[in-house]
Every structure is written in structure tokens, then in C-alpha cells.
Design a protein around this motif. Structure first.
Motif, PDB file in Angstrom:
ATOM      1  N   SER A  63      17.390  -5.959 -16.224  1.00 16.00           N
ATOM      2  CA  SER A  63      17.096  -6.069 -17.653  1.00 16.00           C
ATOM      3  C   SER A  63      16.846  -7.523 -18.032  1.00 16.00           C
ATOM      4  O   SER A  63      17.094  -8.438 -17.249  1.00 16.00           O
ATOM      5  CB  SER A  63      18.261  -5.513 -18.471  1.00 16.00           C
ATOM      6  N   GLY A  64      16.358  -7.705 -19.247  1.00 13.37           N
ATOM      7  CA  GLY A  64      16.151  -9.057 -19.769  1.00 13.37           C
ATOM      8  C   GLY A  64      14.910  -9.736 -19.237  1.00 13.37           C
ATOM      9  O   GLY A  64      14.872 -10.958 -19.089  1.00 13.37           O
ATOM     10  N   ILE A  65      13.894  -8.962 -18.942  1.00 15.03           N
ATOM     11  CA  ILE A  65      12.639  -9.560 -18.483  1.00 15.03           C
ATOM     12  C   ILE A  65      11.848  -9.978 -19.719  1.00 15.03           C
ATOM     13  O   ILE A  65      11.367  -9.148 -20.484  1.00 15.03           O
ATOM     14  CB  ILE A  65      11.828  -8.563 -17.632  1.00 15.03           C
ATOM     15  N   ARG A  66      11.709 -11.284 -19.917  1.00 14.84           N
ATOM     16  CA  ARG A  66      10.992 -11.774 -21.100  1.00 14.84           C
ATOM     17  C   ARG A  66       9.480 -11.612 -20.884  1.00 14.84           C
ATOM     18  O   ARG A  66       9.015 -11.548 -19.739  1.00 14.84           O
ATOM     19  CB  ARG A  66      11.354 -13.232 -21.340  1.00 14.84           C
ATOM     20  N   PRO A  67       8.724 -11.555 -22.001  1.00 17.33           N
ATOM     21  CA  PRO A  67       7.277 -11.348 -21.878  1.00 17.33           C
ATOM     22  C   PRO A  67       6.615 -12.320 -20.902  1.00 17.33           C
ATOM     23  O   PRO A  67       5.806 -11.913 -20.062  1.00 17.33           O
ATOM     24  CB  PRO A  67       6.777 -11.580 -23.303  1.00 17.33           C
ATOM     25  N   VAL A  97      11.853  -0.625  -8.755  1.00 19.88           N
ATOM     26  CA  VAL A  97      13.025  -1.118  -9.475  1.00 19.88           C
ATOM     27  C   VAL A  97      12.989  -0.622 -10.914  1.00 19.88           C
ATOM     28  O   VAL A  97      11.965  -0.713 -11.589  1.00 19.88           O
ATOM     29  CB  VAL A  97      13.039  -2.662  -9.455  1.00 19.88           C
ATOM     30  N   MET A  98      14.107  -0.076 -11.348  1.00 20.06           N
ATOM     31  CA  MET A  98      14.224   0.358 -12.734  1.00 20.06           C
ATOM     32  C   MET A  98      14.368  -0.875 -13.624  1.00 20.06           C
ATOM     33  O   MET A  98      15.216  -1.737 -13.383  1.00 20.06           O
ATOM     34  CB  MET A  98      15.468   1.246 -12.856  1.00 20.06           C
ATOM     35  N   THR A  99      13.515  -1.011 -14.632  1.00 16.92           N
ATOM     36  CA  THR A  99      13.593  -2.184 -15.510  1.00 16.92           C
ATOM     37  C   THR A  99      13.736  -1.750 -16.960  1.00 16.92           C
ATOM     38  O   THR A  99      13.242  -0.709 -17.371  1.00 16.92           O
ATOM     39  CB  THR A  99      12.341  -3.058 -15.385  1.00 16.92           C
ATOM     40  N   ARG A 100      14.421  -2.579 -17.720  1.00 16.17           N
ATOM     41  CA  ARG A 100      14.577  -2.363 -19.159  1.00 16.17           C
ATOM     42  C   ARG A 100      14.409  -3.713 -19.853  1.00 16.17           C
ATOM     43  O   ARG A 100      14.641  -4.758 -19.240  1.00 16.17           O
ATOM     44  CB  ARG A 100      15.960  -1.791 -19.483  1.00 16.17           C
ATOM     45  N   ALA A 101      13.993  -3.676 -21.113  1.00 14.20           N
ATOM     46  CA  ALA A 101      13.697  -4.929 -21.817  1.00 14.20           C
ATOM     47  C   ALA A 101      14.950  -5.761 -22.055  1.00 14.20           C
ATOM     48  O   ALA A 101      14.956  -6.962 -21.826  1.00 14.20           O
ATOM     49  CB  ALA A 101      13.013  -4.628 -23.143  1.00 14.20           C
ATOM     50  N   SER A 102      16.018  -5.110 -22.489  1.00 16.98           N
ATOM     51  CA  SER A 102      17.215  -5.890 -22.804  1.00 16.98           C
ATOM     52  C   SER A 102      18.442  -5.240 -22.176  1.00 16.98           C
ATOM     53  O   SER A 102      18.408  -4.095 -21.735  1.00 16.98           O
ATOM     54  CB  SER A 102      17.403  -5.978 -24.323  1.00 16.98           C
ATOM     55  N   LEU A 103      19.523  -5.987 -22.177  1.00 17.19           N
ATOM     56  CA  LEU A 103      20.784  -5.482 -21.641  1.00 17.19           C
ATOM     57  C   LEU A 103      21.226  -4.251 -22.419  1.00 17.19           C
ATOM     58  O   LEU A 103      21.748  -3.291 -21.851  1.00 17.19           O
ATOM     59  CB  LEU A 103      21.839  -6.598 -21.716  1.00 17.19           C
ATOM     60  N   ASP A 160      19.330  -2.023 -23.897  1.00 13.16           N
ATOM     61  CA  ASP A 160      18.526  -0.872 -23.452  1.00 13.16           C
ATOM     62  C   ASP A 160      19.050  -0.329 -22.135  1.00 13.16           C
ATOM     63  O   ASP A 160      19.139   0.879 -21.934  1.00 13.16           O
ATOM     64  CB  ASP A 160      17.058  -1.290 -23.278  1.00 13.16           C
ATOM     65  N   ALA A 161      19.369  -1.257 -21.225  1.00 10.91           N
ATOM     66  CA  ALA A 161      19.858  -0.849 -19.912  1.00 10.91           C
ATOM     67  C   ALA A 161      21.179  -0.101 -20.042  1.00 10.91           C
ATOM     68  O   ALA A 161      21.393   0.929 -19.396  1.00 10.91           O
ATOM     69  CB  ALA A 161      20.023  -2.076 -19.022  1.00 10.91           C
ATOM     70  N   LEU A 162      22.064  -0.615 -20.898  1.00  2.80           N
ATOM     71  CA  LEU A 162      23.366   0.032 -21.114  1.00  2.80           C
ATOM     72  C   LEU A 162      23.164   1.415 -21.713  1.00  2.80           C
ATOM     73  O   LEU A 162      23.795   2.389 -21.288  1.00  2.80           O
ATOM     74  CB  LEU A 162      24.234  -0.843 -22.019  1.00  2.80           C
ATOM     75  N   ALA A 163      22.265   1.495 -22.703  1.00  3.29           N
ATOM     76  CA  ALA A 163      22.005   2.789 -23.342  1.00  3.29           C
ATOM     77  C   ALA A 163      21.484   3.790 -22.317  1.00  3.29           C
ATOM     78  O   ALA A 163      21.918   4.949 -22.283  1.00  3.29           O
ATOM     79  CB  ALA A 163      20.994   2.612 -24.473  1.00  3.29           C
ATOM     80  N   TYR A 164      20.594   3.304 -21.444  1.00  2.00           N
ATOM     81  CA  TYR A 164      20.044   4.191 -20.405  1.00  2.00           C
ATOM     82  C   TYR A 164      21.153   4.690 -19.479  1.00  2.00           C
ATOM     83  O   TYR A 164      21.256   5.880 -19.186  1.00  2.00           O
ATOM     84  CB  TYR A 164      18.979   3.437 -19.601  1.00  2.00           C
ATOM     85  N   ALA A 165      21.999   3.753 -19.031  1.00  2.00           N
ATOM     86  CA  ALA A 165      23.066   4.110 -18.102  1.00  2.00           C
ATOM     87  C   ALA A 165      24.033   5.106 -18.741  1.00  2.00           C
ATOM     88  O   ALA A 165      24.458   6.073 -18.100  1.00  2.00           O
ATOM     89  CB  ALA A 165      23.807   2.860 -17.655  1.00  2.00           C
ATOM     90  N   LEU A 166      24.350   4.887 -20.006  1.00  2.20           N
ATOM     91  CA  LEU A 166      25.270   5.788 -20.696  1.00  2.20           C
ATOM     92  C   LEU A 166      24.664   7.184 -20.804  1.00  2.20           C
ATOM     93  O   LEU A 166      25.320   8.187 -20.567  1.00  2.20           O
ATOM     94  CB  LEU A 166      25.589   5.241 -22.094  1.00  2.20           C
TER      95      LEU A 166
END
Lengths: 139, 299
Positions: free
Chosen positions: B247-251, B267-273, B275-281
């Protein structure tokens, strides 16, 4: 074929059958002959119509080489042909790092943290998930 | 040159300088105590400055007597390393640059030179010249020894801080039951990414984590090497049975990755931490809902 140290399996790795899942527990070194025998045993057992999954528990394996990596991939490929799925469970960090450094990322293989988790993964919806109710079910 | 023999002086200039230093060490120490190098370090007591100066003069005299004027490895300089390097190091901590300290060490030379010339004025001009040259060489070597010690001290500091950085910069945080995260900060090199991988995998076992989040918000640039490290970590975590989310890949970084042609498809990617947490939950069957007090929710 014969290694310097005696195999802990006495030439054969036990393949246990729990419901419709096969459980293989590897421990310590795996010798060439034992590995061959294991692949054959698993294939034969998986050919039995009621088996839909194979769980290979690696929590007792501390050292790994490219050979074991290939054995795992082979077993997965064979069982997939027999309409069963292979899950590798409980791999240790050091083993995972070694496999990655060897370039063996085993893309076709499913993995789980523990044997329990692997059984849950194969059991699908039949076993209730740990984080029980979703929002829809709550009052 | 062999003029001194021609003139009948049996004593080599280096020996002469050594004798002179030993004879005049009190005066020299007194003068040095007023020099910038000593005055700024020994602010409390002038006696201490004189004491330190005397130790250095004695060491220099020993070096001169051994005729090893140009040898920074001479035994006498060990004392100098202990004594003068400590003062120089404290100057360095106070914010002086290496060249400033070098100039300050150089400033120790003129007072000694004055004394030497005054002492030897009765002797031949040629002899005075040779002795001053010997003294200048000696002081030059002293300057070099001090600088060398300073640099070594600097390198030790860098090495120590590098190790500290390695330890400090890789905390593994448990975000939720079964979810761990590593916030990566700073540039990733091979050594660091190895530590990150090991600590992350260990904590996956320890926390029994099904999801691991690698947050690269604090990573300034991503090149092919860093991407490779990330993919290795993700692959290793997957082998252990955990799913890894980057997560946290800036533009700007996303653009760089595309430009470099790196395939992060596996690799699974998400914009922010978040988002990643929400996905994992959500994957774990948990969901975050707003709290509605006693059924009287705002409409």
C-alpha cells in the motif's frame, strides 16, 4: 539413493486420510527415494474419488533445497490432474526465504499458515469461518 | 643535504628540534593554551589546557628524537591521537568543519616557530632554516594525524548509526487480529529489505497473521531493485500462507513503476494503508460500520 543420515520416515512418509482430505506431514530431510515413494502414494490415494484436497504440512522442515521445491510443485500438478487441490501449510520463514531466493515461488500452489487453516481452506463453506457473522446477518 | 656535517654540527635537525621541544615545553604549552584549538575546548580551566598542550609537546619531542618526522604511525603520535584527537573531536561536535579544525591545528605552529628561531638565532642561518623546516614537517604530520583521527571518528559514527537505523526502521505493527503491517520509511537497500523480510515473516508466524501489509508511503523512490525486493517479500509471505498487500504507492511512484516496465501484476496493491486494512478486514469477514446509538440513527 541412500543418504548418509537415516531417513526419519523409514523409507515412507505416512499419508493420512481425514474425511475427503489427505494429510502429509514432512519432517526433517526428505531423501530422493522417499520423495518418489511419497509422490506415488499421494497420486494413488488422490485417485480415490472422494479426495478433493491434499494438505502438506511443512512445519517440521527447517532446511530446504530446490529438490523439495520441485517435489511440492510436482505433487500439486499431479493432484490437480486428479481434480484435487494441494495446500502447503506451516512453512517456516527461513524455508520461504530460501525458496524465494532460489526463484521457486511455486505460483500454482495454495498456501496456509497452519494445518488447521489449510483444512478450513479446503473445507470451504462447510466449516464456519473464524470471524463469524457478517453485517448482513447481524440484527 | 649534508651541510650540517660540513659546518661541523653533528646533531641532525630532527634531533635538534626534539631537544628544543623538550627544553621549551613549558613555554610552548603556555602559548598553546591561548590558541583557538585549546582555548575553545578547555573553557573551564586554563591549567587543563596547559596540561594537554604539554602532553602533545612531549609526544612531538619523542617523535622528533626518533627522527620519524614524516611518519604518522610513529609511536609518539599515539599519545597525540588520544589527547589532541579528543579535543579536536569535541570541536567537531561543537559544529566546526574539518578544515576549520585543520586551520586551528595549523595555528599551533607559529608560536613554536618563533621560539625556535629565537633560540637558534646565535647559530648559522642555514642551520636555523633546516630546523624550521624539520619543525614544519613535524607540525604538518601532526595536522594529518589529527584529521585522520577525525575522519575515523566520523566513520565510526556513520557505521553505528547505520546499524541503529537497521534496527529501528523496521517495526512490525499488529493492526488487527491476523493483520500485521510494516511501514517502510527511507530508501530500501538489500541489507534493509532482508531485515524487513525476516522480521515480517517471523511476525506472521508469531501473530498467526493471514494478512501482511507493506506500506511504502515513506519510501522516496522505487527502482527496479526495490520492486524486486518487494516482490520477493510478497512471494515469501505467500509461501507461508499469508497474503501480502503493498500500500501507499503515490502517483509519482506508480508512474515510475510503469515507466520502468516492472510487472507488479502478481502483487496485491492498494492506494493507502486504510484501503489495505479495509480489504484485509473484508477478506476475513469483518466489516466496519458506523455506530448507531439506540436505533435512533440520524437520517
Amino acid at each position: 539413493m541412500t543418504g548418509l543420515s537415516p531417513s526419519p520416515y523409514g523409507g515412507q512418509v505416512p499419508v493420512l486420510r481425514i474425511g475427503d482430505v489427505l494429510l502429509v506431514t514432512l519432517q526433517g530431510d526428505l531423501h530422493d527415494g522417499t520423495a518418489e515413494q511419497l509422490q506415488q502414494d499421494v497420486s494413488e490415494a488422490a485417485a480415490d474419488s472422494r479426495v478433493n484436497g491434499v494438505v502438506i504440512d511443512l512445519s517440521g522442515v527447517e532446511i530446504v533445497d530446490s529438490f523439495l521445491g520441485r517435489v511440492l510443485a510436482d505433487i500439486a500438478a499431479k493432484t490437480r490432474l486428479l481434480a484435487a487441490e494441494t495446500v502447503v501449510a506451516g512453512m517456516r520463514p527461513a524455508v520461504a526465504i530460501t525458496l524465494v531466493e532460489l526463484g521457486l515461488t511455486l505460483p500454482g500452489l495454495r498456501t496456509a499458515l497452519s494445518t488447521e487453516e489449510a483444512l478450513r481452506l479446503l473445507g470451504g463453506a462447510s466449516i464456519s469461518p473464524r470471524y463469524g457473522r457478517t453485517r448482513q446477518e447481524s440484527p | 643535504m649534508s651541510e650540517q656535517e660540513a659546518e661541523g654540527h653533528q646533531v641532525a635537525p630532527a634531533q635538534e628540534v626534539g631537544d628544543f621541544l623538550r627544553l621549551r615545553r613549558e613555554q610552548i604549552a603556555q602559548r598553546w593554551a591561548d590558541a583557538a584549538l585549546f582555548r575553545t575546548v578547555f573553557t573551564v580551566s586554563r591549567d587543563e589546557a596547559v596540561e594537554a598542550g604539554r602532553a602533545v609537546v612531549e609526544a612531538l619531542a619523542a617523535v622528533a628524537a626518533a627522527e620519524r618526522l614524516e611518519d604518522p604511525e610513529a609511536d609518539g603520535f599515539n599519545v597525540v591521537r588520544d589527547q589532541l584527537a579528543r579535543t579536536a573531536a569535541s570541536r567537531s561536535r561543537a559544529g566546526s568543519t574539518n578544515s576549520q579544525i585543520s586551520t586551528e591545528v595549523d595555528a599551533l605552529r607559529p608560536p613554536v616557530l618563533e621560539l625556535l628561531v629565537a633560540d637558534l638565532s646565535a647559530r648559522g642561518e642555514e642551520h636555523v632554516r633546516e630546523c624550521t623546516t624539520a619543525l614544519t614537517v613535524l607540525m604538518g604530520t601532526l595536522r594529518m594525524v589529527v584529521l585522520e583521527t577525525l575522519l575515523t571518528a566520523g566513520q565510526e559514527l556513520i557505521e553505528r548509526q547505520r546499524l541503529q537505523l537497521l534496527e529501528v526502521a523496521t517495526p512490525v505493527i499488529k493492526l488487527w487480529e491476523g493483520i500485521v503491517a510494516v511501514p517502510l520509511i527511507g530508501t530500501l537497500d538489500s541489507a534493509r529489505s532482508q531485515v524487513v523480510m525476516e522480521t515480517l515473516l517471523d511476525s506472521i508466524v508469531e501473530q498467526h497473521a493471514r494478512f501482511a501489509i507493506l506500506d511504502i508511503t515513506g519510501v522516496p523512490t522505487v527502482d527496479s531493485l526495490v520492486a524486486q525486493h518487494l516482490m520477493k517479500t510478497v512471494a515469501a509471505a505467500r509461501l507461508m500462507g499469508a497474503e501480502c498487500i503493498v500500500s501507499g504507492i503515490r502517483p509519482a511512484i506508480a508512474q515510475t513503476i510503469v515507466h520502468l516496465g516492472i510487472d507488479l501484476g502478481t502483487v496485491m496493491t492498494r492506494a493507502s494503508l486504510a484501503d489495505a486494512l479495509a480489504y484485509a478486514l473484508r477478506q476475513q469477514g469483518a466489516d466496519i460500520v458506523a455506530h448507531v446509538p439506540d436505533g435512533a440513527g440520524p437520517r
